[in-house]
Design a protein around this motif. Structure first.
Motif, PDB file in Angstrom:
ATOM      1  N   VAL A  10       0.854  -1.185   0.000  1.00 42.52           N
ATOM      2  CA  VAL A  10       0.000   0.000   0.000  1.00 42.52           C
ATOM      3  C   VAL A  10       0.884   1.228   0.000  1.00 42.52           C
ATOM      4  CG1 VAL A  10      -1.855   1.222   1.175  1.00 42.52           C
ATOM      5  CG2 VAL A  10      -1.737  -1.268   1.300  1.00 42.52           C
ATOM      6  N   THR A  11       0.665   2.116  -0.969  1.00 42.36           N
ATOM      7  CA  THR A  11       1.486   3.325  -1.051  1.00 42.36           C
ATOM      8  C   THR A  11       0.600   4.553  -1.165  1.00 42.36           C
ATOM      9  OG1 THR A  11       1.581   3.068  -3.448  1.00 42.36           O
ATOM     10  CG2 THR A  11       3.434   2.184  -2.202  1.00 42.36           C
ATOM     11  N   ASP A  12       1.237   5.695  -0.948  1.00 42.45           N
ATOM     12  CA  ASP A  12       0.583   6.976  -1.186  1.00 42.45           C
ATOM     13  C   ASP A  12      -0.732   7.088  -0.403  1.00 42.45           C
ATOM     14  OD1 ASP A  12       0.888   9.381  -2.416  1.00 42.45           O
ATOM     15  OD2 ASP A  12      -0.246   8.850  -4.212  1.00 42.45           O
ATOM     16  N   VAL A  13      -0.639   6.869   0.897  1.00 41.76           N
ATOM     17  CA  VAL A  13      -1.837   6.918   1.737  1.00 41.76           C
ATOM     18  C   VAL A  13      -2.040   8.365   2.189  1.00 41.76           C
ATOM     19  CG1 VAL A  13      -3.021   5.863   3.674  1.00 41.76           C
ATOM     20  CG2 VAL A  13      -1.131   4.652   2.578  1.00 41.76           C
ATOM     21  N   ASN A  43     -17.001  14.162   8.629  1.00 41.03           N
ATOM     22  CA  ASN A  43     -16.486  12.991   7.931  1.00 41.03           C
ATOM     23  C   ASN A  43     -15.241  13.325   7.125  1.00 41.03           C
ATOM     24  OD1 ASN A  43     -18.820  11.749   8.836  1.00 41.03           O
ATOM     25  ND2 ASN A  43     -19.932  12.329   6.997  1.00 41.03           N
ATOM     26  N   ALA A  44     -14.490  12.288   6.785  1.00 42.65           N
ATOM     27  CA  ALA A  44     -13.311  12.470   5.953  1.00 42.65           C
ATOM     28  C   ALA A  44     -13.181  11.257   5.045  1.00 42.65           C
ATOM     29  CB  ALA A  44     -12.063  12.622   6.812  1.00 42.65           C
ATOM     30  N   ALA A  45     -12.288  11.358   4.075  1.00 46.96           N
ATOM     31  CA  ALA A  45     -12.033  10.236   3.183  1.00 46.96           C
ATOM     32  C   ALA A  45     -10.519  10.035   3.086  1.00 46.96           C
ATOM     33  CB  ALA A  45     -12.623  10.510   1.805  1.00 46.96           C
ATOM     34  N   PHE A  46     -10.093   8.779   3.046  1.00 44.15           N
ATOM     35  CA  PHE A  46      -8.670   8.465   2.893  1.00 44.15           C
ATOM     36  C   PHE A  46      -8.455   7.774   1.547  1.00 44.15           C
ATOM     37  CE2 PHE A  46      -8.850   7.914   7.760  1.00 44.15           C
ATOM     38  CZ  PHE A  46      -8.644   9.277   7.963  1.00 44.15           C
ATOM     39  N   TYR A  47      -7.334   8.098   0.939  1.00 37.99           N
ATOM     40  CA  TYR A  47      -7.030   7.565  -0.391  1.00 37.99           C
ATOM     41  C   TYR A  47      -5.682   6.849  -0.382  1.00 37.99           C
ATOM     42  CZ  TYR A  47     -10.510  11.173  -1.363  1.00 37.99           C
ATOM     43  OH  TYR A  47     -11.636  11.940  -1.360  1.00 37.99           O
ATOM     44  N   MET A  48      -5.437   5.943  -1.325  1.00 34.10           N
ATOM     45  CA  MET A  48      -4.185   5.175  -1.369  1.00 34.10           C
ATOM     46  C   MET A  48      -4.135   4.348  -2.654  1.00 34.10           C
ATOM     47  SD  MET A  48      -5.912   2.730   1.347  1.00 34.10           S
ATOM     48  CE  MET A  48      -6.749   4.213   1.805  1.00 34.10           C
ATOM     49  N   ASN A  49      -2.983   3.758  -2.887  1.00 35.79           N
ATOM     50  CA  ASN A  49      -2.853   2.780  -3.970  1.00 35.79           C
ATOM     51  C   ASN A  49      -2.559   1.421  -3.344  1.00 35.79           C
ATOM     52  OD1 ASN A  49      -3.150   4.697  -5.993  1.00 35.79           O
ATOM     53  ND2 ASN A  49      -0.955   5.154  -6.007  1.00 35.79           N
ATOM     54  N   ILE A  50      -3.291   0.413  -3.746  1.00 31.90           N
ATOM     55  CA  ILE A  50      -3.054  -0.928  -3.214  1.00 31.90           C
ATOM     56  C   ILE A  50      -2.619  -1.837  -4.363  1.00 31.90           C
ATOM     57  CG2 ILE A  50      -4.048  -2.888  -1.979  1.00 31.90           C
ATOM     58  CD1 ILE A  50      -6.132  -0.959  -0.843  1.00 31.90           C
ATOM     59  N   THR A  51      -1.416  -2.416  -4.211  1.00 30.90           N
ATOM     60  CA  THR A  51      -0.899  -3.294  -5.259  1.00 30.90           C
ATOM     61  C   THR A  51      -0.795  -4.715  -4.714  1.00 30.90           C
ATOM     62  OG1 THR A  51       0.407  -1.473  -6.118  1.00 30.90           O
ATOM     63  CG2 THR A  51       1.030  -3.670  -6.858  1.00 30.90           C
ATOM     64  N   THR A  76      -3.069  -3.013  -9.467  1.00 34.48           N
ATOM     65  CA  THR A  76      -3.053  -1.918  -8.499  1.00 34.48           C
ATOM     66  C   THR A  76      -4.427  -1.271  -8.490  1.00 34.48           C
ATOM     67  OG1 THR A  76      -0.713  -1.469  -8.852  1.00 34.48           O
ATOM     68  CG2 THR A  76      -2.021   0.308  -7.903  1.00 34.48           C
ATOM     69  N   VAL A  77      -5.024  -1.197  -7.302  1.00 35.31           N
ATOM     70  CA  VAL A  77      -6.320  -0.539  -7.187  1.00 35.31           C
ATOM     71  C   VAL A  77      -6.099   0.828  -6.572  1.00 35.31           C
ATOM     72  CG1 VAL A  77      -8.604  -0.624  -6.131  1.00 35.31           C
ATOM     73  CG2 VAL A  77      -7.542  -2.717  -6.995  1.00 35.31           C
ATOM     74  N   GLU A  78      -6.576   1.843  -7.284  1.00 30.48           N
ATOM     75  CA  GLU A  78      -6.391   3.218  -6.820  1.00 30.48           C
ATOM     76  C   GLU A  78      -7.614   3.662  -6.037  1.00 30.48           C
ATOM     77  OE1 GLU A  78      -4.712   6.689  -9.323  1.00 30.48           O
ATOM     78  OE2 GLU A  78      -5.206   5.073 -10.719  1.00 30.48           O
ATOM     79  N   PHE A  79      -7.395   4.180  -4.844  1.00 30.05           N
ATOM     80  CA  PHE A  79      -8.451   4.863  -4.101  1.00 30.05           C
ATOM     81  C   PHE A  79      -8.179   6.353  -4.310  1.00 30.05           C
ATOM     82  CE2 PHE A  79     -10.486   1.806  -0.998  1.00 30.05           C
ATOM     83  CZ  PHE A  79      -9.998   0.662  -1.608  1.00 30.05           C
ATOM     84  N   LYS A  80      -9.087   7.053  -4.958  1.00 30.59           N
ATOM     85  CA  LYS A  80      -8.835   8.463  -5.259  1.00 30.59           C
ATOM     86  C   LYS A  80     -10.145   9.245  -5.314  1.00 30.59           C
ATOM     87  CE  LYS A  80      -9.013   7.726 -10.191  1.00 30.59           C
ATOM     88  NZ  LYS A  80      -8.322   7.489 -11.427  1.00 30.59           N
TER      89      LYS A  80
END
Ligand SMILES: [Cu+2]
Lengths: 196, 145, 224
Positions: free
Chosen positions: B27-30, B41-49, B99-103
């Motif tokens: 997991v990168t770029d969290v 509320n808030a949202a968190f984003y990341m890349n999961i490989t 890689t799944v991007e959360f954005k």
């Protein structure tokens, strides 16, 4: 044949002139969709923490309307942050831009709460709302569709809403529709063009 | 004692990189945005490989900064109407090699009821739970807008 | 400057100017203006199902505003809608669907059943032509009046004074045509032609052509 280099140089200069001339003539192409409305954008009055606000109050400025709700963690903060970024890029010009955030969640968003919320993106932003009927009427005439749907017990109800922003020019005409996610650079470029 | 020091150092290095890996999952770029005043509320984003060769699933998340954490996805209808909902089946599939991007505008870890202000330049802990890889401790970098 | 150079440069500049003049005068590309944003709504149709502005995204929609107990002038409106419905096949629309929507401005009396009855009477094809009304008369007035710019007012004799008007909305929810027929009879040919112009723009305004289309908007090269 001695004159060949001169001819070449002059030809190049001419071609460059034509190219630059054509570029200068070419109209700026907006990132948003242009609306060529012959009439003023619909006016309305909603409440902010410091009193009633109408788009017509900002005649002479470029006004950006964005509809959302503070409970929304993704689209709304992203767009407001992009708009705040565009304001920073515009520098002094940003004083001629007014961002108005309209809450479609009057049950949870009071004017005071909205003021705090939008103020943390840019102190110049204004947040407004009204009663349910007033908000429904404003959203309808700006083509903003929204509806509540049930979330999970933790999240409570959520609201789907149109995520584009509406830009009104200095003369009060609806000029541009900015789609979601185009980023601060492009927003700033479009606003800069409208401020000319 | 020395072992503990090494362990602490190791954790520090992983945390500083704001990412982590376990069982082929990396997991990168969290990151997340600073919480606006009055925001709940808030949202968190990341890349999961998924570097492994078996599929895995993100099945949950938790953070001391959130009262409740859910996995959400945004959806956009034809005309620009956007909304969010919990991901279908409550899990996000991470295929081997993918890689799944959360954005923004896509997937996010939804942080409902923030318990503390999220200040730019700070980090908050986040645990992601994978079906195969298990728990992964991460730090969410709060980036200035 | 030598004459050898003067001639080519005059030719190049002349060609540029001629091109621009051709574009403005001959209007090789014609468009419909982007007049306003169409309003957002959530109505109920003749079968009692919800119809929202979002359901119509991606289609071209022609609206008119009427009510089932409307005396004769409304017949003109229905005739025009039916003519457009029946002649859609003449327009090259590609894979874009066209919807016709008649909004009843008499929500007190026009129940879904009554609308369904009326739809059958005027020969509406249910796949194309929908009749809707609202459960919120005040919001309906805002949507039709301010949104579509079609005004109506109940009169003392129980009828409703209305604006004989058609509004054409594109797939992105922008009003592209307004047709008001106060004295002369409505002109379905013009509406059908405009549907073709809209479809052409959707088909062709891509890549380099998109610039030509934006220029057509800029120079107001509007289809008659
Ligand atoms: Cu969410």
């Amino acid at each position: 044949m001695k004159r060949l280099p001169i001819i070449l140089a002059v030809t190049t200069a001419l071609l460059a002139g034509v190219w630059f001339g054509a570029r200068a003539l070419r109209p700026y192409s907006f990132h948003g969709t242009i609306i060529q409305s012959p009439e003023p954008a619909p006016d309305f009055t909603l409440q902010s923490a410091s009193g009633p606000v109408s788009p017509s109050d900002f005649r002479g400025k470029v006004t950006v309307l964005f509809f959302g709700y503070t409970f929304c963690p993704d689209v709304c903060p992203t767009t407001l942050a992009d708009l705040a970024g565009a304001m920073r890029i515009l520098g002094d010009e940003a004083d001629e831009v007014q961002v108005v955030f309209v809450s479609v969640d009057p049950d949870r968003d009071t004017p005071e709460r909205l003021a705090e919320y939008v103020g943390s993106f840019d102190p110049r932003f204004v947040g407004v709302t009204g009663n349910e009927d007033e908000v429904a009427a404003v959203a309808a005439v700006y083509g903003i569709f929204y509806e509540k749907h049930e979330g999970t017990p933790a999240s409570g109800y959520l609201i789907d809403h149109t995520a584009s922003a509406m830009v009104i020019d200095r003369e009060g005409r609806l000029k541009l529709v900015l789609p979601f996610g185009i980023g601060p650079q492009d927003i700033a470029a479009d606003l800069h063009e409208l401020l000319k | 004692m020395r072992r503990i020091v090494v362990l602490v150092l190791l954790i520090g290095v992983v945390a500083a990189a704001c990412g982590g890996s376990a069982g082929g999952i990396e997991v990168t770029d969290v990151w997340g945005r600073p919480s606006p005043s009055a925001a709940t509320n808030a949202a968190f984003y990341m890349n999961i490989t998924n570097g492994g060769d078996a599929p895995d699933q993100l099945v949950g998340a938790s953070s001391p900064a959130c009262s409740v954490t859910e996995l959400h996805e945004m959806y956009m209808k034809d005309g620009g109407v956007m909304g969010m909902r919990p991901v279908q089946g409550g899990a996000v599939e991470i295929a081997p090699g993918a890689t799944v991007e959360f954005k923004p505008g896509g997937l996010h870890v939804m942080c409902i009821g923030i318990t503390e202000e999220l200040k730019p330049g700070t980090t908050v802990p986040l645990t992601l739970t994978f079906e195969q890889a298990g728990d992964l401790q991460l730090e969410v970098e709060i980036r200035a807008n | 400057m030598s004459r050898k150079l003067l001639i080519p440069s005059v030719v190049v500049l002349g060609a540029l100017l001629a091109g621009l003049a051709y574009f403005i005068i001959a209007q090789p590309v014609q468009v419909l203006p982007r007049i306003r944003l169409a309003p957002a709504f959530s109505f109920v149709d003749q079968s009692g199902t919800r119809l929202t502005s979002e359901d119509l995204r991606g289609s071209f929609t022609l609206y008119d505003f009427s009510y089932t107990s409307c005396p004769p002038p409304c017949g003109h409106l229905d005739d025009t809608m039916r003519t457009v419905q029946d002649r859609l096949g003449e327009v090259d629309l590609g894979d874009i669907s066209v919807r016709l929507v008649t909004i009843s401005v008499d929500p007190q009396h026009d129940t879904p059943d009554r609308l369904a009855d009326y739809a059958r009477r005027v020969g509406a094809d249910p796949d194309v032509w929908t009749f809707v009304t609202s459960t919120d008369p005040k919001l309906l007035k805002t949507i039709v009046g301010s949104g579509f710019g079609a005004y109506y007012e109940p009169k003392d004799d129980g009828t409703i004074a209305l604006d004989p008007k058609f509004v054409l909305v594109d797939g992105a929810g922008t009003i592209r045509g307004e047709y008001r027929y106060l004295l002369e009879p409505p002109d379905p040919d013009r509406i059908l032609r405009h549907l073709g112009v809209l479809a052409d723009e959707v088909r062709n305004a891509q890549g380099a052509n998109a610039v030509a289309y934006e220029a057509a908007h800029l120079f107001l090269c509007y289809a008659p």
